[in-house]
Design a protein around this motif. Structure first.
Motif, PDB file in Angstrom:
ATOM      1  N   SER A 103      59.705  46.627  -0.769  1.00 18.82           N
ATOM      2  CA  SER A 103      58.864  47.024  -1.903  1.00 18.82           C
ATOM      3  C   SER A 103      59.562  48.040  -2.808  1.00 18.82           C
ATOM      4  N   TYR A 104      60.661  48.642  -2.319  1.00 20.84           N
ATOM      5  CA  TYR A 104      61.452  49.575  -3.131  1.00 20.84           C
ATOM      6  C   TYR A 104      62.710  48.901  -3.675  1.00 20.84           C
ATOM      7  N   SER A 121      65.785  52.191   6.984  1.00 20.24           N
ATOM      8  CA  SER A 121      65.259  52.747   8.233  1.00 20.24           C
ATOM      9  C   SER A 121      65.420  51.723   9.342  1.00 20.24           C
ATOM     10  N   SER A 128      60.878  59.712   8.936  1.00 20.33           N
ATOM     11  CA  SER A 128      62.266  59.880   9.364  1.00 20.33           C
ATOM     12  C   SER A 128      62.294  60.797  10.580  1.00 20.33           C
ATOM     13  N   GLN A 186      58.036  60.981   1.816  1.00 19.00           N
ATOM     14  CA  GLN A 186      57.072  59.886   1.866  1.00 19.00           C
ATOM     15  C   GLN A 186      57.427  58.871   2.946  1.00 19.00           C
ATOM     16  N   ILE A 187      58.704  58.879   3.366  1.00 21.71           N
ATOM     17  CA  ILE A 187      59.200  57.933   4.352  1.00 21.71           C
ATOM     18  C   ILE A 187      59.315  58.616   5.707  1.00 21.71           C
ATOM     19  N   ALA A 225      66.466  58.140   2.946  1.00 22.46           N
ATOM     20  CA  ALA A 225      65.646  57.847   1.762  1.00 22.46           C
ATOM     21  C   ALA A 225      66.254  58.507   0.527  1.00 22.46           C
ATOM     22  N   TRP A 269      60.917  48.464   3.142  1.00 21.03           N
ATOM     23  CA  TRP A 269      61.859  48.852   2.088  1.00 21.03           C
ATOM     24  C   TRP A 269      61.979  47.813   0.981  1.00 21.03           C
ATOM     25  N   PRO A 328      63.516  60.449  -4.581  1.00 22.00           N
ATOM     26  CA  PRO A 328      62.104  60.233  -4.954  1.00 22.00           C
ATOM     27  C   PRO A 328      61.198  59.889  -3.773  1.00 22.00           C
ATOM     28  N   GLN A 329      61.791  59.301  -2.694  1.00 21.75           N
ATOM     29  CA  GLN A 329      60.972  58.882  -1.552  1.00 21.75           C
ATOM     30  C   GLN A 329      61.026  59.858  -0.380  1.00 21.75           C
ATOM     31  N   ARG A 330      61.843  60.894  -0.478  1.00 20.33           N
ATOM     32  CA  ARG A 330      61.924  61.850   0.630  1.00 20.33           C
ATOM     33  C   ARG A 330      60.587  62.556   0.812  1.00 20.33           C
TER      34      ARG A 330
END
Length: 313
Positions: free
Chosen positions: A86-87, A137, A200, A197-198, A190, A84, A193-195
């Protein structure tokens, strides 16, 4: 008439005496309640002082809690996902909030001791329902000792885990949950924008188990920073040296285990459990795995009457 009355009194007295003696016998036969005597230690990959981290119940991106109520003693660990950063997200906040919520629910009796997965789910959904959900996460592992039943109930999601040790042998262990190498199951929140892609996973995917325990059993709970750097034989060696089971000695043993794992994590020549797993996956590496490390060590002990009374207050 007097003889009949006297006989009746004697019979009643004998019945009451017999009932009282039977009650005392059953009370003596009832198994004594158990509880956990605990110690915790750990290291962050960073250079922040260990004392500061322990005050916050967190080591780097790891978090843990130790709590009890009138029914159960509960311990838990969570390991935040470092990706995370990196975000622009602090990975330590999500696991710390998750464990803090679990701790509060235990103390408020808002959980089912027989189903520790429920406390993971309830805490997770409480975070989701916040007006501004906390992004992040983490894995989660919870161990609940029902004191009167003398039974442990567990729930584990991801690659944190636990060992139960009796007479210097592992009698129970959690099963690691991985999607693929070095990618554990995890709870996640998330932003839009990241849903998708992460990763879960649902709290319902946690592995559950239950088993009876007895006085003297040792429960070792840890994040992957522990188990990736120390194998079971190493851990058993430390536990076998724990002869005096007072709280301060349990704490010392937890600290020694954490220190050993931390040293091995930065040994470039050490063939660590993590390196062996990587080799099995076709990745040739050597050395320890630098990571945040959390150790919660607990001994199953009999609950004294004074301790039992204190829990009812």
């Amino acid at each position: 008439m007097q003889s009949v009355t006297l006989y009746g009194r004697l019979l009643a007295r004998a019945f009451i005496t017999g009932f009282h003696n039977e009650y005392q016998l059953k009370a003596r036969e009832k198994p004594q309640e158990l509880h956990l005597v605990t110690g915790a230690s750990g290291f962050s990959k960073s250079t922040r002082p260990k004392s500061e981290l322990l005050r916050k119940w967190t080591f780097g991106d790891d978090a843990f809690f130790i709590a009890r109520n009138k029914v159960a003693d509960v311990i838990g660990v969570a390991d935040g996902v470092g990706g995370w950063r990196s975000y622009g997200v602090d990975p330590s906040k999500f696991p710390l909030s998750l464990m803090s919520t679990c701790e509060r629910m235990v103390k408020e009796n808002r959980f089912q001791p027989h189903a520790p997965a429920s406390i993971i789910a309830d805490s997770y959904y409480e975070l989701l329902e916040q007006k501004q959900p906390l992004v992040g996460s983490s894995t989660a592992c919870i161990v609940s000792l029902h004191r009167e039943e003398r039974t442990v109930y567990t729930a584990n999601l991801g690659d944190s885990g636990f060992l139960v040790i009796r007479h210097d042998e592992v009698i129970h262990r959690s099963q690691e949950q991985q999607h693929y190498f070095n990618t554990p199951f995890q709870l996640a929140v998330a932003p839009p924008p990241q849903r998708g892609q992460i990763i879960s996973d649902s709290p319902s995917m946690a592995e559950n188990s239950s088993f009876g325990v007895q006085e003297g059993d040792i429960i070792l709970l840890g994040t992957d920073g522990l188990f990736d750097n120390m194998n079971e034989d190493m851990l058993l060696d430390y536990v076998s040296k724990l002869k005096d089971h007072r709280q301060d000695n349990i704490q010392k043993t937890a600290s020694k285990i954490a220190e050993e794992a931390h040293q091995l994590a930065f040994d470039p020549d050490y063939l660590s459990p993590f390196a062996l797993t990587a080799i099995d996956a076709g990745i040739e590496i050597r050395g320890g795995k630098p990571d945040d490390i959390t150790v919660v060590l607990a001994r199953v002990s009999s609950l004294t009457e004074s301790e039992k009374e204190a829990l009812q207050v």
